[in-house]
Design a protein around this motif. Sequence first.
Motif, PDB file in Angstrom:
ATOM      1  N   ILE A  57       0.981  -1.164   0.019  1.00 36.97           N
ATOM      2  CA  ILE A  57      -0.014   0.024   0.027  1.00 36.97           C
ATOM      3  C   ILE A  57       0.956   1.253  -0.028  1.00 36.97           C
ATOM      4  O   ILE A  57       0.386   2.338  -0.623  1.00 36.97           O
ATOM      5  CB  ILE A  57      -0.929  -0.103   1.309  1.00 36.97           C
ATOM      6  N   GLU A  58       2.015   1.191   0.599  1.00 33.65           N
ATOM      7  CA  GLU A  58       2.923   2.403   0.599  1.00 33.65           C
ATOM      8  C   GLU A  58       3.371   2.514  -0.744  1.00 33.65           C
ATOM      9  O   GLU A  58       3.724   3.757  -1.051  1.00 33.65           O
ATOM     10  CB  GLU A  58       3.996   1.882   1.754  1.00 33.65           C
ATOM     11  N   ARG A  59       3.429   1.784  -1.661  1.00 40.01           N
ATOM     12  CA  ARG A  59       3.958   1.863  -2.842  1.00 40.01           C
ATOM     13  C   ARG A  59       3.054   2.472  -3.955  1.00 40.01           C
ATOM     14  O   ARG A  59       3.469   3.029  -5.194  1.00 40.01           O
ATOM     15  CB  ARG A  59       4.429   0.657  -3.407  1.00 40.01           C
ATOM     16  N   ILE A  60       1.680   2.352  -3.591  1.00 44.70           N
ATOM     17  CA  ILE A  60       0.819   3.021  -4.564  1.00 44.70           C
ATOM     18  C   ILE A  60       0.929   4.398  -4.592  1.00 44.70           C
ATOM     19  O   ILE A  60       1.074   5.167  -3.672  1.00 44.70           O
ATOM     20  CB  ILE A  60      -0.666   2.709  -4.011  1.00 44.70           C
ATOM     21  N   THR A  61       1.053   4.955  -5.787  1.00 43.52           N
ATOM     22  CA  THR A  61       0.906   6.484  -6.331  1.00 43.52           C
ATOM     23  C   THR A  61      -0.318   6.990  -6.579  1.00 43.52           C
ATOM     24  O   THR A  61      -0.600   8.163  -6.290  1.00 43.52           O
ATOM     25  CB  THR A  61       2.073   6.732  -7.366  1.00 43.52           C
TER      26      THR A  61
END
Length: 75
Positions: A1-5
């Motif tokens: 989720i942290e990598r979703i832009t």
Amino acid sequence: IERITSLKASRSLYSSAALSLDRIEINYRETDIFPDIVYVSPKNKALFVAMLVVRNERIELDDSLASLIGKTKEA
């Protein structure tokens, strides 16, 4: 989720795990070089988007998804 832009509503015909054409395009970064894209079709779009945004406030939403969860664009 942290990598979703970003998240964007999509009706793309590209092959994906989503059986429906009423999809969400998820842009994320697996590496720093190229962005990756996956298409999903959650049963409850509003809940899906809201839960992602709660966990990562930096996710950019297109206008239709932002309005779906009652989020307005910040100036």
